[in-house]
Design an enzyme around this catalytic site. Structure first.
Site, PDB file in Angstrom:
ATOM      1  N   ARG A 120      -6.094  19.054  -2.502  1.00 32.47           N
ATOM      2  CA  ARG A 120      -6.661  17.722  -2.188  1.00 32.47           C
ATOM      3  C   ARG A 120      -6.401  16.680  -3.281  1.00 32.47           C
ATOM      4  O   ARG A 120      -7.114  15.695  -3.398  1.00 32.47           O
ATOM      5  CB  ARG A 120      -8.161  17.818  -1.906  1.00 32.47           C
ATOM      6  CG  ARG A 120      -8.486  18.742  -0.753  1.00 32.47           C
ATOM      7  CD  ARG A 120      -9.958  18.661  -0.366  1.00 32.47           C
ATOM      8  NE  ARG A 120     -10.244  19.601   0.704  1.00 32.47           N
ATOM      9  CZ  ARG A 120     -10.595  20.871   0.520  1.00 32.47           C
ATOM     10  NH1 ARG A 120     -10.712  21.349  -0.700  1.00 32.47           N
ATOM     11  NH2 ARG A 120     -10.838  21.659   1.540  1.00 32.47           N
ATOM     12  N   LYS A 142       2.766   4.694  -2.252  1.00 29.32           N
ATOM     13  CA  LYS A 142       3.154   5.231  -0.944  1.00 29.32           C
ATOM     14  C   LYS A 142       3.912   6.534  -1.167  1.00 29.32           C
ATOM     15  O   LYS A 142       4.900   6.568  -1.905  1.00 29.32           O
ATOM     16  CB  LYS A 142       4.061   4.248  -0.193  1.00 29.32           C
ATOM     17  CG  LYS A 142       3.300   3.191   0.587  1.00 29.32           C
ATOM     18  CD  LYS A 142       4.232   2.411   1.487  1.00 29.32           C
ATOM     19  CE  LYS A 142       3.506   1.360   2.273  1.00 29.32           C
ATOM     20  NZ  LYS A 142       4.426   0.495   3.043  1.00 29.32           N
ATOM     21  N   GLU A 184      16.120  -4.319  -2.829  1.00 23.45           N
ATOM     22  CA  GLU A 184      14.656  -4.420  -2.921  1.00 23.45           C
ATOM     23  C   GLU A 184      14.244  -5.515  -3.918  1.00 23.45           C
ATOM     24  O   GLU A 184      13.228  -6.178  -3.723  1.00 23.45           O
ATOM     25  CB  GLU A 184      14.048  -3.062  -3.331  1.00 23.45           C
ATOM     26  CG  GLU A 184      14.267  -1.928  -2.331  1.00 23.45           C
ATOM     27  CD  GLU A 184      13.339  -1.999  -1.104  1.00 23.45           C
ATOM     28  OE1 GLU A 184      12.536  -2.939  -0.987  1.00 23.45           O
ATOM     29  OE2 GLU A 184      13.444  -1.077  -0.252  1.00 23.45           O
ATOM     30  N   LYS A 219       5.088  -6.746  -6.987  1.00 25.60           N
ATOM     31  CA  LYS A 219       4.617  -5.667  -6.109  1.00 25.60           C
ATOM     32  C   LYS A 219       3.204  -5.254  -6.504  1.00 25.60           C
ATOM     33  O   LYS A 219       2.339  -5.020  -5.640  1.00 25.60           O
ATOM     34  CB  LYS A 219       5.584  -4.471  -6.152  1.00 25.60           C
ATOM     35  CG  LYS A 219       5.130  -3.374  -5.221  1.00 25.60           C
ATOM     36  CD  LYS A 219       6.198  -2.418  -4.778  1.00 25.60           C
ATOM     37  CE  LYS A 219       5.589  -1.427  -3.787  1.00 25.60           C
ATOM     38  NZ  LYS A 219       6.505  -0.409  -3.338  1.00 25.60           N
ATOM     39  N   GLU A 229      -2.344  -1.480   2.991  1.00 25.80           N
ATOM     40  CA  GLU A 229      -1.491  -2.219   3.931  1.00 25.80           C
ATOM     41  C   GLU A 229      -2.213  -2.635   5.219  1.00 25.80           C
ATOM     42  O   GLU A 229      -1.723  -2.430   6.320  1.00 25.80           O
ATOM     43  CB  GLU A 229      -0.246  -1.379   4.270  1.00 25.80           C
ATOM     44  CG  GLU A 229       0.898  -2.227   4.805  1.00 25.80           C
ATOM     45  CD  GLU A 229       2.175  -1.426   4.997  1.00 25.80           C
ATOM     46  OE1 GLU A 229       2.789  -1.064   3.986  1.00 25.80           O
ATOM     47  OE2 GLU A 229       2.548  -1.183   6.155  1.00 25.80           O
ATOM     48  N   ARG A 233       0.101  -6.514   2.241  1.00 26.45           N
ATOM     49  CA  ARG A 233       1.143  -5.561   1.819  1.00 26.45           C
ATOM     50  C   ARG A 233       2.262  -5.456   2.849  1.00 26.45           C
ATOM     51  O   ARG A 233       3.376  -5.042   2.522  1.00 26.45           O
ATOM     52  CB  ARG A 233       0.537  -4.187   1.534  1.00 26.45           C
ATOM     53  CG  ARG A 233       1.562  -3.241   0.913  1.00 26.45           C
ATOM     54  CD  ARG A 233       0.971  -2.004   0.309  1.00 26.45           C
ATOM     55  NE  ARG A 233       2.033  -1.193  -0.280  1.00 26.45           N
ATOM     56  CZ  ARG A 233       1.840  -0.136  -1.034  1.00 26.45           C
ATOM     57  NH1 ARG A 233       0.624   0.262  -1.316  1.00 26.45           N
ATOM     58  NH2 ARG A 233       2.867   0.549  -1.524  1.00 26.45           N
ATOM     59  N   ASN A 237       7.311  -5.058   3.664  1.00 32.70           N
ATOM     60  CA  ASN A 237       8.184  -4.445   4.673  1.00 32.70           C
ATOM     61  C   ASN A 237       9.283  -5.407   5.126  1.00 32.70           C
ATOM     62  O   ASN A 237      10.025  -5.087   6.059  1.00 32.70           O
ATOM     63  CB  ASN A 237       7.361  -3.976   5.882  1.00 32.70           C
ATOM     64  CG  ASN A 237       6.367  -2.900   5.495  1.00 32.70           C
ATOM     65  OD1 ASN A 237       6.600  -2.173   4.532  1.00 32.70           O
ATOM     66  ND2 ASN A 237       5.252  -2.811   6.195  1.00 32.70           N
ATOM     67  N   HIS A 240      12.513  -4.192   6.445  1.00 32.62           N
ATOM     68  CA  HIS A 240      12.414  -2.750   6.680  1.00 32.62           C
ATOM     69  C   HIS A 240      12.305  -2.372   8.156  1.00 32.62           C
ATOM     70  O   HIS A 240      12.656  -1.245   8.515  1.00 32.62           O
ATOM     71  CB  HIS A 240      11.220  -2.159   5.923  1.00 32.62           C
ATOM     72  CG  HIS A 240      11.484  -1.981   4.466  1.00 32.62           C
ATOM     73  ND1 HIS A 240      11.752  -3.043   3.614  1.00 32.62           N
ATOM     74  CD2 HIS A 240      11.544  -0.869   3.691  1.00 32.62           C
ATOM     75  CE1 HIS A 240      11.936  -2.574   2.393  1.00 32.62           C
ATOM     76  NE2 HIS A 240      11.830  -1.269   2.411  1.00 32.62           N
ATOM     77  N   HIS A 244      14.916   0.178   8.834  1.00 32.44           N
ATOM     78  CA  HIS A 244      14.663   1.600   9.137  1.00 32.44           C
ATOM     79  C   HIS A 244      15.386   2.018  10.413  1.00 32.44           C
ATOM     80  O   HIS A 244      15.909   3.133  10.501  1.00 32.44           O
ATOM     81  CB  HIS A 244      13.156   1.846   9.293  1.00 32.44           C
ATOM     82  CG  HIS A 244      12.456   2.065   7.995  1.00 32.44           C
ATOM     83  ND1 HIS A 244      11.093   2.016   7.838  1.00 32.44           N
ATOM     84  CD2 HIS A 244      12.936   2.326   6.748  1.00 32.44           C
ATOM     85  CE1 HIS A 244      10.765   2.246   6.585  1.00 32.44           C
ATOM     86  NE2 HIS A 244      11.872   2.430   5.897  1.00 32.44           N
ATOM     87  N   HIS A 256      19.305   3.561   2.109  1.00 31.61           N
ATOM     88  CA  HIS A 256      18.113   2.751   2.357  1.00 31.61           C
ATOM     89  C   HIS A 256      18.342   1.300   1.902  1.00 31.61           C
ATOM     90  O   HIS A 256      18.002   0.357   2.610  1.00 31.61           O
ATOM     91  CB  HIS A 256      16.916   3.361   1.626  1.00 31.61           C
ATOM     92  CG  HIS A 256      15.634   2.627   1.864  1.00 31.61           C
ATOM     93  ND1 HIS A 256      15.033   2.572   3.092  1.00 31.61           N
ATOM     94  CD2 HIS A 256      14.856   1.881   1.030  1.00 31.61           C
ATOM     95  CE1 HIS A 256      13.930   1.847   3.022  1.00 31.61           C
ATOM     96  NE2 HIS A 256      13.803   1.415   1.776  1.00 31.61           N
TER      97      HIS A 256
HETATM   98  N1  GLY Z   1       8.009  -0.235   0.106  1.00 29.10           N
HETATM   99  C1  GLY Z   1       6.976  -1.023   0.658  1.00 29.10           C
HETATM  100  C2  GLY Z   1       5.631  -0.738   0.068  1.00 29.10           C
HETATM  101  O1  GLY Z   1       5.514  -0.052  -0.927  1.00 29.10           O
HETATM  102  O2  GLY Z   1       4.669  -1.203   0.590  1.00 29.10           O
END
Ligand code: GLY
Length: 263
Positions: A120, A142, A184, A219, A229, A233, A237, A240, A244, A256
């Site tokens: 956990r 993430k 990025e 960030k 998010e 947040r 994206n 993305h 994606h 990516h």
């Molecule tokens: N890569 C997008 C984020 O970390 O929210």
């Protein structure tokens, strides 16, 4: 060397500088606190930096167990993830021990998800060795693995205890891998404007540490405001959603960074 503090569900530092891996034991000791380290890396990065890191930590009295998996997005799957969990269990790792991810986004995402879920949640340190991981995936908590149905479908928000970014490791990136990271960076520059956007008009390698610093500060501010998010947040994206899809449809032939740039 610069330090960017993060105040999210965990309070931790992002430390950026050239040659930091040589001093990794000093940075890790306050987290490891006499426990063991599971050093997670792929078979491309480990020979370059992992073996030296293992020796540095062992020379300081830290017990190290190395878990090495095949390089590439195809490894970010349930099989490798379960193998990593079983590896941690077989080495009797506990919550007093630490998972260290040494590598790019695949390594950080998967090791982070294992750290989030093993018992956990155990200590977790990110050591990004690609520009893309340094400016995006190692920051903000993430973590994930891919499922057959799509990328990053199983994961957790799990902040690291430390991000140690040795910019010297980028020396072994080819131009294409370096460009993946710049996609990025451009994303963050477009989102925030200001000093980072100005720097994008100059050769990045001339002031890489500052570029990474400004980038992770942008960030960091977004993650601190909306860690899970629910709203702001989602800005991160940018590129993305289409990216994606393009990445998936290319059968991951596109990287990516290339997919995000297209997105
Ligand atoms: N890569 C997008 C984020 O970390 O929210």
């Amino acid at each position: 060397m610069v330090t960017v503090p993060v105040n999210a569900s965990k309070v931790y530092d992002i430390i950026i500088g050239s040659g930091l891996l040589a001093d990794a034991a000093a940075y890790l000791s306050p987290i490891v606190k006499g426990g063991a380290v599971a050093l997670v890396s792929d078979d491309r990065v480990y020979p370059l930096y992992g073996e030296a890191l293992r020796h540095t930590l062992q020379d300081s009295g830290i017990k190290v167990h190395s878990f090495i998996f095949p390089n590439g997005e195809a490894s970010k799957n349930t099989d490798t993830y379960i193998a990593l969990l079983n590896f941690l269990a077989s080495r009797a790792m506990t919550r007093n021990d630490t998972v260290v991810a040494l590598g790019g986004g695949v390594t950080g995402d998967m090791a982070g998800f294992a750290a989030a879920t093993y018992m956990r949640g155990i200590n977790f340190v990110q050591m990004p060795t690609t520009l893309l991981a340094a400016v995006d995936s190692s920051v903000g908590g993430k973590t994930a693995i891919d499922l057959q149905a799509g990328k990053n479908l199983a994961g957790a928000f799990y902040q690291p205890n430390l991000v140690l970014c040795d910019t010297r490791t980028f020396a072994t990136l080819d131009d294409s891998s370096f460009a993946d990271g710049t996609a990025e960076i451009i994303k963050h520059g477009i989102l925030a404007g200001g000093k980072l956007l100005k720097l994008l008009y100059t050769p990045l390698k001339a002031h890489l540490e500052t570029v990474i610093q400004y980038n992770v500060m942008i960030k960091r501010d977004i993650v601190e405001a909306d860690e899970r998010e629910h709203g702001r947040r989602q800005l991160l994206n940018l590129g993305h959603t289409i990216g994606h899809a393009v990445e998936h449809l290319s059968g991951f032939q596109l990287t990516h960074g290339q997919a995000v740039a297209i997105g």
